[in-house]
Scaffold this motif. Structure first.
Motif, PDB file in Angstrom:
ATOM      1  N   GLN A  77       0.808  -1.219   0.000  1.00  0.00           N
ATOM      2  CA  GLN A  77       0.000   0.000   0.000  1.00  0.00           C
ATOM      3  C   GLN A  77       0.839   1.265   0.000  1.00  0.00           C
ATOM      4  N   LEU A  78       1.936   1.296   0.764  1.00  0.00           N
ATOM      5  CA  LEU A  78       2.753   2.505   0.827  1.00  0.00           C
ATOM      6  C   LEU A  78       3.325   2.843  -0.547  1.00  0.00           C
ATOM      7  N   ALA A  79       3.789   1.855  -1.267  1.00  0.00           N
ATOM      8  CA  ALA A  79       4.327   2.085  -2.606  1.00  0.00           C
ATOM      9  C   ALA A  79       3.239   2.598  -3.544  1.00  0.00           C
ATOM     10  N   THR A  80       2.061   2.041  -3.454  1.00  0.00           N
ATOM     11  CA  THR A  80       0.946   2.467  -4.304  1.00  0.00           C
ATOM     12  C   THR A  80       0.521   3.890  -3.967  1.00  0.00           C
ATOM     13  N   ILE A  81       0.399   4.175  -2.678  1.00  0.00           N
ATOM     14  CA  ILE A  81       0.006   5.520  -2.254  1.00  0.00           C
ATOM     15  C   ILE A  81       1.054   6.536  -2.696  1.00  0.00           C
ATOM     16  N   THR A  82       2.319   6.216  -2.499  1.00  0.00           N
ATOM     17  CA  THR A  82       3.406   7.110  -2.908  1.00  0.00           C
ATOM     18  C   THR A  82       3.358   7.360  -4.408  1.00  0.00           C
ATOM     19  N   TYR A  83       3.227   6.304  -5.190  1.00  0.00           N
ATOM     20  CA  TYR A  83       3.200   6.421  -6.644  1.00  0.00           C
ATOM     21  C   TYR A  83       2.007   7.254  -7.115  1.00  0.00           C
ATOM     22  N   GLU A  84       0.818   6.939  -6.630  1.00  0.00           N
ATOM     23  CA  GLU A  84      -0.389   7.648  -7.063  1.00  0.00           C
ATOM     24  C   GLU A  84      -0.372   9.114  -6.651  1.00  0.00           C
ATOM     25  N   THR A  85       0.082   9.389  -5.437  1.00  0.00           N
ATOM     26  CA  THR A  85       0.126  10.770  -4.958  1.00  0.00           C
ATOM     27  C   THR A  85       1.150  11.575  -5.754  1.00  0.00           C
ATOM     28  N   LEU A  86       2.321  10.995  -5.985  1.00  0.00           N
ATOM     29  CA  LEU A  86       3.337  11.684  -6.790  1.00  0.00           C
ATOM     30  C   LEU A  86       2.834  11.953  -8.202  1.00  0.00           C
TER      31      LEU A  86
END
Length: 132
Positions: free
Chosen positions: A33-42
């Protein structure tokens, strides 16, 4: 999750984007989830005005806005979504009609444009696309 102090810190979009870029670029790769959240937010933030901002432009803009007695949240909104019209300023600054003169509103627009010139270019691009 419990919010201990909701007003302890407020970050601009630029600060969030830079922090997430550091997380993404760190040696330790995050999974799930952290990787997905980071990617989507960026991905989202890189398509907003903060992608063209710098710490210097933000600092200088905030210094130039000091005479207008804006609160922290109003300044944050002006930085995160730089206004290009008086209407946008009315939506961002509480009771702007009572607190600011028309000349002051124009001054704020000029300050924002001076420190974030890319917003005028992106607005011109949007206008061109709408006319086509």
């Amino acid at each position: 999750m419990e919010i201990v102090n909701a007003n302890s810190a407020t970050l601009s979009n630029f600060e969030v984007m830079k922090h997430l870029q550091r997380i993404k670029d760190s040696r330790k790769k995050h999974k799930g989830q952290l990787a997905t959240i980071t990617y989507e937010t960026l991905r989202y933030l890189e398509n907003t005005p903060c992608a063209q901002q710098s710490p210097q432009s933000i600092t200088e803009c905030l210094k130039d806005l000091e005479p207008f007695n804006l609160n922290k949240n109003e300044k944050l909104m002006l930085i995160n979504s730089p206004p290009t019209t008086a209407l946008e300023i009315q939506l961002m600054i509480e009771e702007s009609e009572e607190r600011l003169t028309e000349e002051q509103v124009e001054q704020i627009l000029q300050i924002v444009l001076q420190h974030f010139p890319h917003i005028q270019k992106s607005q011109e691009n949007e206008t061109t696309e709408e006319q086509e």
